[in-house]
Design a protein around this motif. Structure first.
Motif, PDB file in Angstrom:
ATOM      1  N   CYS A  14       6.152  -2.544  -4.041  1.00 35.57           N
ATOM      2  CA  CYS A  14       6.158  -1.253  -4.715  1.00 35.57           C
ATOM      3  C   CYS A  14       4.966  -1.209  -5.661  1.00 35.57           C
ATOM      4  O   CYS A  14       4.767  -2.125  -6.470  1.00 35.57           O
ATOM      5  N   ILE A  15       4.168  -0.177  -5.573  1.00 39.60           N
ATOM      6  CA  ILE A  15       2.953  -0.101  -6.378  1.00 39.60           C
ATOM      7  C   ILE A  15       3.252   0.126  -7.853  1.00 39.60           C
ATOM      8  O   ILE A  15       2.368  -0.042  -8.706  1.00 39.60           O
ATOM      9  N   TYR A  16       4.510   0.461  -8.169  1.00 36.02           N
ATOM     10  CA  TYR A  16       4.882   0.729  -9.559  1.00 36.02           C
ATOM     11  C   TYR A  16       5.561  -0.467 -10.228  1.00 36.02           C
ATOM     12  O   TYR A  16       5.181  -0.885 -11.318  1.00 36.02           O
ATOM     13  N   CYS A  17       6.583  -1.027  -9.589  1.00 35.58           N
ATOM     14  CA  CYS A  17       7.316  -2.149 -10.199  1.00 35.58           C
ATOM     15  C   CYS A  17       6.994  -3.492  -9.560  1.00 35.58           C
ATOM     16  O   CYS A  17       7.437  -4.536 -10.048  1.00 35.58           O
ATOM     17  N   LYS A  18       6.289  -3.481  -8.431  1.00 27.77           N
ATOM     18  CA  LYS A  18       5.818  -4.670  -7.711  1.00 27.77           C
ATOM     19  C   LYS A  18       6.938  -5.461  -7.040  1.00 27.77           C
ATOM     20  O   LYS A  18       6.734  -6.608  -6.655  1.00 27.77           O
ATOM     21  N   ALA A  25       9.038   3.426   0.602  1.00 27.33           N
ATOM     22  CA  ALA A  25       8.753   4.716   1.223  1.00 27.33           C
ATOM     23  C   ALA A  25       7.286   5.069   1.051  1.00 27.33           C
ATOM     24  O   ALA A  25       6.601   4.561   0.159  1.00 27.33           O
ATOM     25  N   ASP A  26       6.803   5.950   1.922  1.00 28.51           N
ATOM     26  CA  ASP A  26       5.417   6.416   1.816  1.00 28.51           C
ATOM     27  C   ASP A  26       5.222   7.201   0.529  1.00 28.51           C
ATOM     28  O   ASP A  26       6.142   7.838   0.017  1.00 28.51           O
ATOM     29  N   GLU A  27       3.994   7.177   0.021  1.00 27.07           N
ATOM     30  CA  GLU A  27       3.663   7.881  -1.214  1.00 27.07           C
ATOM     31  C   GLU A  27       2.438   8.754  -0.996  1.00 27.07           C
ATOM     32  O   GLU A  27       1.365   8.265  -0.635  1.00 27.07           O
ATOM     33  N   HIS A  28       2.601  10.059  -1.169  1.00 26.94           N
ATOM     34  CA  HIS A  28       1.456  10.966  -1.116  1.00 26.94           C
ATOM     35  C   HIS A  28       0.644  10.799  -2.395  1.00 26.94           C
ATOM     36  O   HIS A  28       1.203  10.840  -3.497  1.00 26.94           O
ATOM     37  N   ILE A  39      -2.062   9.382   2.281  1.00 24.92           N
ATOM     38  CA  ILE A  39      -0.763   8.741   2.092  1.00 24.92           C
ATOM     39  C   ILE A  39      -0.933   7.228   1.964  1.00 24.92           C
ATOM     40  O   ILE A  39      -1.605   6.596   2.774  1.00 24.92           O
ATOM     41  N   LEU A  40      -0.277   6.657   0.931  1.00 26.48           N
ATOM     42  CA  LEU A  40      -0.151   5.210   0.815  1.00 26.48           C
ATOM     43  C   LEU A  40       1.129   4.820   1.551  1.00 26.48           C
ATOM     44  O   LEU A  40       2.228   5.246   1.176  1.00 26.48           O
ATOM     45  N   LYS A  41       0.988   4.036   2.602  1.00 27.28           N
ATOM     46  CA  LYS A  41       2.138   3.672   3.422  1.00 27.28           C
ATOM     47  C   LYS A  41       3.032   2.659   2.693  1.00 27.28           C
ATOM     48  O   LYS A  41       2.545   1.731   2.039  1.00 27.28           O
ATOM     49  N   ASP A  42       4.358   2.855   2.837  1.00 29.27           N
ATOM     50  CA  ASP A  42       5.353   1.924   2.294  1.00 29.27           C
ATOM     51  C   ASP A  42       4.948   1.452   0.900  1.00 29.27           C
ATOM     52  O   ASP A  42       4.669   0.276   0.667  1.00 29.27           O
TER      53      ASP A  42
END
Length: 306
Positions: A14-18, A25-28, A39-42
């Protein structure tokens, strides 16, 4: 915006909590509701997605809700989108006009901002957001047609959500940097603000007070800029949403890198649009041109909490 693939591969965390042992989930990078296609995948766990979804929803529904309906902006629930917009009848208190969505000249509301506090050398406790000003995109011709047809000028409705708007900008900027860097390549100064752990968004988010020239045909633009000075690299992202309409330009201090060797490594990896080398802070003079609104106006920068 970087001109790489539309889908950026997952980093496996997770790019936020690692966290890694969770469903991602994908992140626009720019939200889907304003046409974001990168989109950043997963990239986001369920808990962090709830946090970011909450402030994105406040912008999409409360700040831009009527405008998105009127302009038929992207939506995952278009079938549930209202066909009419209720507007108070100025000549009959308590009554409402039912305006077909295509007739309603909704305004797209933005905030004009001065330079982020950290780039002015201000303490983190100084909140500049009360000085932000509301501005909007309006269709003058559509306004005139509306007034002629309905016999009264349109009433613009929205909810003032400056913190959610600034958090959205910080999230966009963070995603932009992750197009070329890994989350561990730099210290993500913006992350506590995105997650709501720190509140004064004006410390890291600011903008260009004057309006940039319109860029026809461009729906959004992001630029990663780097400032290198002895022993540190600053990573700043410029953002403009709908530059084809002459909207404000913003900047976000996303993060920094400490140490000469590490700064050189990350600088070689990041896909920077602009970079500036400051070899002697004592001789540094801020650039007067407002186009470089993301350049610091005071050195050295104050230290920020880890």
């Amino acid at each position: 915006m970087t001109h790489g693939p539309t889908h950026i591969p997952s980093r496996g965390i997770c790019i936020y909590c690692k966290r890694s042992e969770v469903r991602l989930a994908d992140e626009h990078i720019l939200p889907y509701f304003i046409g974001g296609a990168h989109i950043l995948k997963d990239a986001s766990c369920g808990d962090c997605a709830k946090i970011t979804s909450n402030f994105e929803r406040e912008v999409s529904r409360d700040l831009w809700g009527d405008a998105r309906v009127a302009f038929d902006a992207p939506s995952r629930r278009k079938k549930k989108r209202p066909k009419v917009i209720l507007m108070p009848d100025q000549y009959n208190p308590g009554q409402y006009l039912r305006i077909p969505a295509e007739d309603y000249p909704a305004a797209m509301v933005f905030y004009r901002m001065h330079k982020a506090g950290i780039l002015q050398g201000l303490p983190e406790q100084v909140d500049l957001s009360p000085k932000w000003e509301l501005t909007s995109i309006t269709d003058t011709a559509k306004n005139e047609r509306f007034t002629l047809k309905y016999g009264q000028p349109p009433i613009v409705r929205f909810r003032h959500v400056p913190d959610s708007f600034a958090r959205l900008l910080a999230k966009i900027a963070y995603g932009q940097v992750l197009c070329s860097l890994d989350p561990d390549d730099f210290r993500p100064v913006c992350l506590p603000y995105i997650l709501g752990q720190k509140k004064n968004l004006s410390y890291i988010v600011g903008g260009r007070w004057s309006y940039p020239e319109m860029q026809p045909g461009i729906g959004y633009e992001m630029r990663t800029n780097c400032i290198r000075f002895p022993g540190r690299l600053l990573i700043i992202v410029e953002i403009q949403i709908y530059p084809n309409n002459g909207t404000p330009a913003y900047h976000v201090l996303v993060g920094d890198v400490e140490g000469h060797a590490e700064s050189d490594r990350v600088f070689a990896k990041v896909e920077a649009t602009y970079s500036v080398d400051v070899t002697d802070i004592g001789l540094y003079k801020p650039v007067a041109d407002d186009a470089f609104h993301w350049m610091p106006s005071s050195w050295p920068l104050p230290a920020w909490a880890d």
